[in-house]
Scaffold this active site. Structure first.
Site, PDB file in Angstrom:
ATOM      1  N   CYS A  66      -7.151  -5.802  -5.489  1.00 17.48           N
ATOM      2  CA  CYS A  66      -6.019  -5.508  -4.586  1.00 17.48           C
ATOM      3  C   CYS A  66      -6.348  -5.827  -3.129  1.00 17.48           C
ATOM      4  CB  CYS A  66      -5.617  -4.048  -4.711  1.00 17.48           C
ATOM      5  SG  CYS A  66      -5.226  -3.613  -6.397  1.00 17.48           S
ATOM      6  N   HIS A  87      -0.647  -3.307   0.898  1.00 18.75           N
ATOM      7  CA  HIS A  87      -0.709  -3.788  -0.487  1.00 18.75           C
ATOM      8  C   HIS A  87       0.281  -2.944  -1.296  1.00 18.75           C
ATOM      9  CE1 HIS A  87      -1.804  -4.320  -4.560  1.00 18.75           C
ATOM     10  NE2 HIS A  87      -2.445  -3.165  -4.657  1.00 18.75           N
ATOM     11  N   ASN A 125       3.330  -4.216  -8.814  1.00 17.60           N
ATOM     12  CA  ASN A 125       2.056  -4.405  -8.111  1.00 17.60           C
ATOM     13  C   ASN A 125       1.481  -5.751  -8.545  1.00 17.60           C
ATOM     14  OD1 ASN A 125      -0.683  -4.380  -7.442  1.00 17.60           O
ATOM     15  ND2 ASN A 125      -0.954  -2.207  -7.874  1.00 17.60           N
TER      16      ASN A 125
END
Ligand code: UT7
Length: 337
Positions: A115, A263, A293
């Site tokens: 991430c 993020h 995501n």
């Protein structure tokens, strides 16, 4: 020392939309649960036959970023590719972008920081520009999660979160008369939590893992494992810390941020940070509702959309921040040129 700026942004998303209702046909879940816990309403999945892979999606995003920068593939001096879902175990997808773009034999580097991968990659690019080694660097974040998720009830806490997509930026040397650019980047890790969010297989002791998976359908080590609550609690602390670190390093305060692009891990995490830092809705960009995501791709996709929507303008103070598997976390502060 030279300064670097983002001279172009682009993104690419597979066409196929998968809603929460679609997921509820494959596992015991509901639109209500997913929206309440994560904010996600739908995500994109690559479909068999699309021909999309992490590298091809990255190349499509890169082409858009190059066009946006007014550059051609031949102007690129170096490629940095961030992903946790590479086309192959090795080689990494950076070299495939070099080939797909038909660029001369420039260097291609792969970043494996999940991430936080895009912010890590941006940081590397920033250093190369600062030293004068390169003038234009492609920085790509691309992920194809849908091929490796557990769509049974066993994997539902992880599988409902992730989506596929790619984003890219061109990092270029700023002109001498240009003010701003990438002000600073801040990188961290805490490897003792490596297994709290991980895919354990394939690994070097299981080279034939695909065959093993077929013969061992109950072995969960082939699927992403996430200790969700534990990750969540660390995320909200580290996001805020690393944003403050970036602001302090440049003598700014939260109210000076024009746009925070976190993020896109979970809408609840973004909202928690927004509240904790006293930021307004207009100061924080979220698009997790539409794409889920997308790990290393989430920040460049969000940046690209924010730019298209006119939310990133010359002179703006833009903050990027990420937290994820590793654990790793990172931030970047940019005065947009
Ligand atoms: O991007 C990298 C970093 N990642 C993150 O930052 C993610 C951080 N973590 C999270 O966002 C959250 O932990 C999740 C959204 C992944 C999960 O939310 P949670 O509130 O932590 O749920 P949980 O895993 O603790 O599960 C709560 C309940 C359980 O049921 P019981 O035991 O209370 O009866 C689960 O079985 O919800 C159940 N559950 C589900 N129910 C319906 C778990 N997943 C689902 C699902 N649909 N998809």
């Amino acid at each position: 020392m030279y300064r670097s700026k983002i001279s172009g942004i682009g993104h690419y998303l597979p066409k196929h939309i998968v809603t929460n209702h679609d997921l509820a046909k494959w596992m015991t879940t509901s639109d209500e649960w997913i929206v309440e816990r994560t904010g996600i309403k739908e995500r994109r999945y690559v479909q068999k036959g699309d021909g999309d892979t992490p590298s091809t999606m990255g190349t499509k995003a890169a082409l858009m970023a190059l066009e946006n920068a007014g550059l051609s593939a031949g102007d690129v001096d170096f490629i940095i590719f961030a992903t946790l879902s590479p086309d192959y175990y090795f080689p990494g997808p950076g070299v495939m972008v070099q080939d797909q773009l038909g660029i001369r034999e420039i260097g291609a580097l792969d970043v494996r920081n999940q991430c936080s991968g895009f912010v890590y990659a941006l940081s590397v690019a920033d250093q190369y520009i600062k030293t004068g080694m390169y003038r234009n660097i492609l920085v790509i974040g691309s992920e194809l999660h849908s091929g490796g998720l557990d769509f049974t009830d066993r994997g539902r806490n992880v599988s409902v979160i992730f989506g596929d997509g790619a984003g890219a930026v061109v990092v270029s040397r700023a002109g001498e008369d240009e003010k701003g650019g990438i002000l600073s980047t801040h990188l961290h890790s805490e490897g003792k939590y490596a297994r709290e969010l991980a895919v354990i297989n394939p690994n070097t002791s299981h080279w034939v893992s695909e065959i093993l998976r077929e013969n061992n359908p109950d072995d969960v080590s082939f699927y992403p494992y996430m200790n969700g609550n534990f990750v969540f609690k660390h995320a909200v602390v580290r996001f805020a810390e690393v944003i403050e670190e970036a602001l302090n390093a440049n003598d700014y305060k939260p109210e000076d941020i024009d746009l925070l692009i976190p993020h896109q891990a979970n809408l609840r995490i973004s909202q928690y940070i927004q509240q904790k830092m006293g930021l307004s809705d207009a100061q924080v960009y979220n698009n997790i509702m539409r794409y889920g995501n997308t790990t290393a791709a989430s920040i460049p996709i969000a940046m690209s959309e924010a730019w298209q929507e006119g939310k990133i303008k010359s002179g703006n103070l833009i903050c990027l921040a990420a937290f994820g598997s590793g654990f790793t976390w990172a931030s970047a502060l940019i005065k947009w040129i």
